[in-house]
Scaffold this motif. Structure first.
Motif, PDB file in Angstrom:
ATOM      1  N   SER A 157       0.829  -1.212   0.000  1.00  0.00           N
ATOM      2  CA  SER A 157       0.000   0.000   0.000  1.00  0.00           C
ATOM      3  C   SER A 157       0.862   1.260   0.000  1.00  0.00           C
ATOM      4  N   TYR A 158       2.011   1.232   0.677  1.00  0.00           N
ATOM      5  CA  TYR A 158       2.903   2.396   0.687  1.00  0.00           C
ATOM      6  C   TYR A 158       3.589   2.567  -0.664  1.00  0.00           C
ATOM      7  N   VAL A 159       3.922   1.469  -1.318  1.00  0.00           N
ATOM      8  CA  VAL A 159       4.488   1.552  -2.667  1.00  0.00           C
ATOM      9  C   VAL A 159       3.456   2.163  -3.616  1.00  0.00           C
ATOM     10  N   LEU A 160       2.202   1.711  -3.499  1.00  0.00           N
ATOM     11  CA  LEU A 160       1.141   2.264  -4.348  1.00  0.00           C
ATOM     12  C   LEU A 160       0.938   3.761  -4.085  1.00  0.00           C
ATOM     13  N   MET A 161       0.997   4.164  -2.808  1.00  0.00           N
ATOM     14  CA  MET A 161       0.892   5.590  -2.490  1.00  0.00           C
ATOM     15  C   MET A 161       2.045   6.362  -3.115  1.00  0.00           C
ATOM     16  N   GLY A 162       3.239   5.806  -3.021  1.00  0.00           N
ATOM     17  CA  GLY A 162       4.405   6.452  -3.615  1.00  0.00           C
ATOM     18  C   GLY A 162       4.278   6.586  -5.120  1.00  0.00           C
ATOM     19  N   LEU A 163       3.748   5.538  -5.757  1.00  0.00           N
ATOM     20  CA  LEU A 163       3.531   5.601  -7.205  1.00  0.00           C
ATOM     21  C   LEU A 163       2.490   6.658  -7.556  1.00  0.00           C
ATOM     22  N   LEU A 164       1.446   6.756  -6.747  1.00  0.00           N
ATOM     23  CA  LEU A 164       0.428   7.774  -6.988  1.00  0.00           C
ATOM     24  C   LEU A 164       1.014   9.173  -6.797  1.00  0.00           C
ATOM     25  N   PHE A 165       1.789   9.372  -5.733  1.00  0.00           N
ATOM     26  CA  PHE A 165       2.456  10.659  -5.521  1.00  0.00           C
ATOM     27  C   PHE A 165       3.347  10.995  -6.714  1.00  0.00           C
ATOM     28  N   GLY A 166       4.186  10.033  -7.113  1.00  0.00           N
ATOM     29  CA  GLY A 166       5.114  10.255  -8.216  1.00  0.00           C
ATOM     30  C   GLY A 166       4.405  10.522  -9.528  1.00  0.00           C
ATOM     31  N   GLY A 167       3.369   9.732  -9.811  1.00  0.00           N
ATOM     32  CA  GLY A 167       2.606   9.927 -11.043  1.00  0.00           C
ATOM     33  C   GLY A 167       1.918  11.275 -11.057  1.00  0.00           C
ATOM     34  N   GLU A 168       1.347  11.664  -9.935  1.00  0.00           N
ATOM     35  CA  GLU A 168       0.682  12.969  -9.858  1.00  0.00           C
ATOM     36  C   GLU A 168       1.702  14.090 -10.022  1.00  0.00           C
ATOM     37  N   TYR A 169       2.891  13.920  -9.482  1.00  0.00           N
ATOM     38  CA  TYR A 169       3.935  14.941  -9.622  1.00  0.00           C
ATOM     39  C   TYR A 169       4.282  15.149 -11.092  1.00  0.00           C
ATOM     40  N   LEU A 170       4.423  14.057 -11.838  1.00  0.00           N
ATOM     41  CA  LEU A 170       4.732  14.161 -13.262  1.00  0.00           C
ATOM     42  C   LEU A 170       3.592  14.832 -14.037  1.00  0.00           C
ATOM     43  N   VAL A 171       2.354  14.460 -13.698  1.00  0.00           N
ATOM     44  CA  VAL A 171       1.190  15.077 -14.347  1.00  0.00           C
ATOM     45  C   VAL A 171       1.136  16.570 -13.995  1.00  0.00           C
ATOM     46  N   ARG A 172       1.455  16.901 -12.742  1.00  0.00           N
ATOM     47  CA  ARG A 172       1.440  18.300 -12.308  1.00  0.00           C
ATOM     48  C   ARG A 172       2.465  19.135 -13.078  1.00  0.00           C
ATOM     49  N   LEU A 173       3.660  18.573 -13.290  1.00  0.00           N
ATOM     50  CA  LEU A 173       4.682  19.296 -14.063  1.00  0.00           C
ATOM     51  C   LEU A 173       4.165  19.606 -15.468  1.00  0.00           C
ATOM     52  N   ARG A 174       3.536  18.623 -16.081  1.00  0.00           N
ATOM     53  CA  ARG A 174       2.975  18.818 -17.432  1.00  0.00           C
ATOM     54  C   ARG A 174       1.845  19.844 -17.389  1.00  0.00           C
ATOM     55  N   PHE A 175       0.995  19.746 -16.382  1.00  0.00           N
ATOM     56  CA  PHE A 175      -0.125  20.682 -16.210  1.00  0.00           C
ATOM     57  C   PHE A 175       0.416  22.118 -16.085  1.00  0.00           C
ATOM     58  N   LYS A 176       1.423  22.303 -15.266  1.00  0.00           N
ATOM     59  CA  LYS A 176       2.005  23.638 -15.070  1.00  0.00           C
ATOM     60  C   LYS A 176       2.586  24.176 -16.372  1.00  0.00           C
ATOM     61  N   ARG A 177       3.235  23.310 -17.112  1.00  0.00           N
ATOM     62  CA  ARG A 177       3.829  23.727 -18.384  1.00  0.00           C
ATOM     63  C   ARG A 177       2.744  24.126 -19.386  1.00  0.00           C
ATOM     64  N   LEU A 178       1.687  23.348 -19.470  1.00  0.00           N
ATOM     65  CA  LEU A 178       0.609  23.628 -20.409  1.00  0.00           C
ATOM     66  C   LEU A 178      -0.203  24.885 -20.049  1.00  0.00           C
ATOM     67  N   HIS A 179      -0.361  25.121 -18.748  1.00  0.00           N
ATOM     68  CA  HIS A 179      -1.218  26.224 -18.286  1.00  0.00           C
ATOM     69  C   HIS A 179      -0.423  27.410 -17.744  1.00  0.00           C
TER      70      HIS A 179
END
Length: 181
Positions: A157-179
């Motif tokens: 469950s902690y690995v899954l949380m880490g993956l979700l954090f990491g995936g969201e971070y990557l999406v956030r970087l793209r979101f910031k760049r686009l907007h």
């Protein structure tokens, strides 16, 4: 601050401690670990209704474990944690500012409306995660071996949380760049 560190440490190490302690100690004595986790959360009671429900639920599980001397109430603690987090994040969706936006605003930044909508979506994703995580934790508590329960609630469950954090971070970087945020 120290109690927050203790609360996090006990929560993170809890599944491993229960698994290692089972068979060596009676469940009623292992309930002391859960009591420690609940006591470490006491300072948060002043600022969070979610913490109140979480501590109350933990104390009910402690009482059930002591009374029944059974392991199941102790194995339900990760389910309670997921339910409490779902409650906090889900309740924030009923307000103008989501949980993720509240956390982001702690940095003192101001965000455009498009960022608020993005953070609301991230809060919804976390709600889905807490539902799934809680359901799997419940399933392993009820039907899986103690080792499988400990592996899921203490590692996977902690690995899954880490993956979700990491995936969201990557999406956030793209979101910031686009907007241009």
């Amino acid at each position: 601050m120290l109690l927050n560190v203790v609360a996090v440490a006990v929560t993170v190490l809890y599944p491993l401690a229960i698994w290692l302690g089972h068979g060596r100690f009676e469940p009623r004595w292992l309930a002391g670990l859960l009591l420690l986790a609940a006591l470490a959360r006491l300072p948060a009671l002043r600022i969070s209704r979610g913490a109140r429900w979480s501590v109350a639920g933990a104390l009910v599980l402690v009482a059930c474990a002591v009374w029944s001397n059974g392991l199941l109430p102790l194995k339900l603690y990760p389910v309670l944690v997921s339910a409490a987090m779902l409650g906090v994040f889900g309740a924030s969706l009923l307000t103008p500012v989501s949980a993720i936006e509240r956390m982001a605003r702690l940095s003192g930044q101001d965000f455009p409306a498009v960022a608020g909508a993005y953070m609301r979506t991230v809060t919804q994703v976390w709600c889905v995660f807490f539902v799934c995580n809680g359901a799997i934790a419940l399933g392993t508590a009820l039907w899986a071996s103690d080792a499988a329960w400990s592996l899921y609630t203490g590692v996977i469950s902690y690995v899954l949380m880490g993956l979700l954090f990491g995936g969201e971070y990557l999406v956030r970087l793209r979101f910031k760049r686009l907007h241009h945020v």
